[in-house]
Enzyme design. Structure first.
Site, PDB file in Angstrom:
ATOM      1  N   GLY A  21      -1.420   0.769 -57.313  1.00  0.00           N
ATOM      2  CA  GLY A  21      -0.003   1.131 -57.265  1.00  0.00           C
ATOM      3  C   GLY A  21       0.445   1.896 -58.498  1.00  0.00           C
ATOM      4  O   GLY A  21       1.244   2.840 -58.391  1.00  0.00           O
ATOM      5  N   ALA A  22      -0.053   1.514 -59.667  1.00  0.00           N
ATOM      6  CA  ALA A  22       0.381   2.156 -60.912  1.00  0.00           C
ATOM      7  C   ALA A  22      -0.045   3.627 -60.938  1.00  0.00           C
ATOM      8  O   ALA A  22       0.724   4.498 -61.350  1.00  0.00           O
ATOM      9  CB  ALA A  22      -0.187   1.410 -62.111  1.00  0.00           C
ATOM     10  N   THR A  33       9.684  -5.425 -60.607  1.00  0.00           N
ATOM     11  CA  THR A  33       8.349  -5.382 -61.196  1.00  0.00           C
ATOM     12  C   THR A  33       7.391  -6.246 -60.389  1.00  0.00           C
ATOM     13  O   THR A  33       7.725  -6.707 -59.295  1.00  0.00           O
ATOM     14  CB  THR A  33       8.423  -5.754 -62.704  1.00  0.00           C
ATOM     15  N   LYS A  79       7.127  -4.451 -56.027  1.00  0.00           N
ATOM     16  CA  LYS A  79       7.509  -3.034 -55.909  1.00  0.00           C
ATOM     17  C   LYS A  79       7.336  -2.479 -54.489  1.00  0.00           C
ATOM     18  O   LYS A  79       8.125  -1.665 -54.052  1.00  0.00           O
ATOM     19  CB  LYS A  79       6.702  -2.181 -56.897  1.00  0.00           C
ATOM     20  N   ARG A 116     -12.948   2.149 -59.905  1.00  0.00           N
ATOM     21  CA  ARG A 116     -14.082   1.244 -59.675  1.00  0.00           C
ATOM     22  C   ARG A 116     -14.515   1.340 -58.219  1.00  0.00           C
ATOM     23  O   ARG A 116     -15.696   1.491 -57.913  1.00  0.00           O
ATOM     24  CB  ARG A 116     -13.627  -0.183 -60.038  1.00  0.00           C
ATOM     25  N   ASP A 118       8.980   5.238 -62.808  1.00  0.00           N
ATOM     26  CA  ASP A 118       7.771   5.047 -63.628  1.00  0.00           C
ATOM     27  C   ASP A 118       7.133   6.379 -64.032  1.00  0.00           C
ATOM     28  O   ASP A 118       6.755   6.580 -65.189  1.00  0.00           O
ATOM     29  CB  ASP A 118       6.727   4.209 -62.872  1.00  0.00           C
TER      30      ASP A 118
HETATM   31  P1  ATR Z   1      -1.384  -1.906 -60.089  1.00  0.00           P
HETATM   32  O1  ATR Z   1      -0.143  -2.053 -59.256  1.00  0.00           O
HETATM   33  O2  ATR Z   1      -1.243  -2.390 -61.507  1.00  0.00           O
HETATM   34  O3  ATR Z   1      -1.962  -0.538 -60.013  1.00  0.00           O
HETATM   35  P2  ATR Z   1      -3.405  -2.733 -58.246  1.00  0.00           P
HETATM   36  O4  ATR Z   1      -2.740  -1.933 -57.173  1.00  0.00           O
HETATM   37  O5  ATR Z   1      -3.931  -4.086 -57.936  1.00  0.00           O
HETATM   38  O6  ATR Z   1      -2.420  -2.944 -59.461  1.00  0.00           O
HETATM   39  O7  ATR Z   1      -4.571  -1.832 -58.867  1.00  0.00           O
HETATM   40  C1  ATR Z   1      -5.358  -2.254 -59.939  1.00  0.00           C
HETATM   41  C2  ATR Z   1      -6.275  -1.112 -60.352  1.00  0.00           C
HETATM   42  O8  ATR Z   1      -7.021  -1.519 -61.498  1.00  0.00           O
HETATM   43  C3  ATR Z   1      -7.298  -0.723 -59.305  1.00  0.00           C
HETATM   44  O9  ATR Z   1      -7.552   0.661 -59.415  1.00  0.00           O
HETATM   45  C4  ATR Z   1      -8.517  -1.549 -59.711  1.00  0.00           C
HETATM   46  O10 ATR Z   1      -9.751  -1.027 -59.254  1.00  0.00           O
HETATM   47  P3  ATR Z   1     -10.251  -1.352 -57.736  1.00  0.00           P
HETATM   48  O11 ATR Z   1      -9.452  -0.471 -56.838  1.00  0.00           O
HETATM   49  O12 ATR Z   1     -11.694  -1.026 -57.735  1.00  0.00           O
HETATM   50  O13 ATR Z   1      -9.975  -2.824 -57.528  1.00  0.00           O
HETATM   51  C5  ATR Z   1      -8.418  -1.412 -61.211  1.00  0.00           C
HETATM   52  N1  ATR Z   1      -9.125  -2.462 -61.969  1.00  0.00           N
HETATM   53  C6  ATR Z   1      -8.775  -3.758 -62.110  1.00  0.00           C
HETATM   54  N2  ATR Z   1      -9.646  -4.408 -62.911  1.00  0.00           N
HETATM   55  C7  ATR Z   1     -10.569  -3.489 -63.308  1.00  0.00           C
HETATM   56  C8  ATR Z   1     -11.720  -3.526 -64.148  1.00  0.00           C
HETATM   57  N3  ATR Z   1     -12.111  -4.656 -64.759  1.00  0.00           N
HETATM   58  N4  ATR Z   1     -12.433  -2.381 -64.331  1.00  0.00           N
HETATM   59  C9  ATR Z   1     -12.052  -1.239 -63.730  1.00  0.00           C
HETATM   60  N5  ATR Z   1     -10.974  -1.136 -62.915  1.00  0.00           N
HETATM   61  C10 ATR Z   1     -10.243  -2.240 -62.697  1.00  0.00           C
END
Ligand code: ATR
Length: 272
Positions: free
Chosen positions: A129-130, A61, A65, A151, A102
């Site tokens: 990544g998710a 986790t 990953k 975003r 997942d």
């Molecule tokens: P994970 O492995 O959980 O997907 P990550 O790869 O860091 O973690 O991705 C986080 C995602 O959440 C991204 O799509 C991020 O948007 P950005 O690519 O613009 O950074 C999104 N995210 C995080 N905080 C956010 C917020 N407050 N509002 C909208 N999107 C958000």
């Protein structure tokens, strides 16, 4: 007893030991499963030592990953597509196989809660990544359309391009997301930090399902927001967590545990 673990950093709040211990009891498999905190500096060495000392497999986790993906000596196709590994298995031939369960976990939970995805219009929020991890399994269900909204729009557009061979898929910015969707899946980490996601509230209507891949005590921030704007069905990611665990268990032990009873126990025990 065969040894398994979940590895991450931090890891103390993981529910995986609880889930896998219930699975082992249910299927009468002789195994122990623990949570192990690995260091960011020495992840690869510490993981090598664990497998040298008898570990048979592990879940992976945050934040490891992608590093587990690079560390595995062989990858399943779904792990390759995801670009990340959440399950490692030491095979009888000594091969360290990397898999990603997942997406299968999400699909299994969506089938239980929403039904068939074929022909549905789906919005996927987030392009990290998710989101990447669940896209290929989602597209194999043949939805009518998947729109990735993020975003940072460029990441959504790129991700859509990476998966365009698998179905009808587009990318856009969160505030550009428009249309009538049957299902909105939140794969951002915004709920974790307590933020609402900047999408148009008109996207929410009573006949759709909203799914947050996160879970928390009480409703997640996204699900609460969706409810307030008229969504009747909001689902959190606990079912996905239990279902991806069942998929990992099946890879390791060749037997698939039932998830319903474990879900009920976990909700009761942790007041989720
Ligand atoms: P994970 O492995 O959980 O997907 P990550 O790869 O860091 O973690 O991705 C986080 C995602 O959440 C991204 O799509 C991020 O948007 P950005 O690519 O613009 O950074 C999104 N995210 C995080 N905080 C956010 C917020 N407050 N509002 C909208 N999107 C958000």
């Amino acid at each position: 007893m065969d040894r398994y673990a979940v590895i991450g950093h931090p890891i103390s709040h993981s529910k995986s030991p609880y889930i896998h211990t219930l699975f082992a009891r249910q299927t009468q498999q002789p195994l122990v499963y623990e949570a192990i905190d690995l260091s960011e500096e020495h992840f690869e060495q510490e993981l090598t030592d664990l497998f040298a000392n008898g570990l048979k497999g592990c879940n992976v986790t945050i934040p490891f990953k992608e590093r587990a993906f690079k560390f595995a000596s062989q990858l399943t196709e779904r792990a390759q597509r995801a670009g990340a590994v959440n399950t490692l298995k030491l095979t009888d031939d000594g091969i360290l196989l990397g898999d990603n369960t997942d997406g299968a976990g999400l699909l299994s939970d969506l089938h239980n809660r929403v039904g068939e995805l074929k022909g549905l219009k789906i919005a996927l929020l987030g392009a990290g990544g998710a989101a990447r991890g669940v896209l290929a399994p989602l597209l194999t269900e043949q939805p009518a359309l998947v729109v990735i909204a993020n975003r940072t729009a460029s990441k959504a557009i790129q991700l859509a391009e990476d998966f365009s061979d698998l179905g009808v898929i587009r990318g856009c910015a969160l505030d550009e997301l428009a249309g009538v969707f049957d299902l909105i899946i939140n794969a951002t980490s915004a709920s974790l930090s307590g933020h609402t996601i900047a999408i148009d509230e008109k996207l929410i209507h009573p006949d759709m399902a909203c799914y947050d891949m996160m879970y928390s005590a009480g409703r997640t921030v996204f699900n609460q927001w969706a409810r307030e704007h008229g969504a009747r069905q909001v689902i959190d990611g606990l079912g996905m967590l239990v279902a991806q665990a069942a998929e990992s268990f099946a890879l390791w032990r060749g037997i698939r545990p039932g998830t319903r009873q474990v879900m009920n126990e976990i909700r009761r025990n942790f007041a989720l």
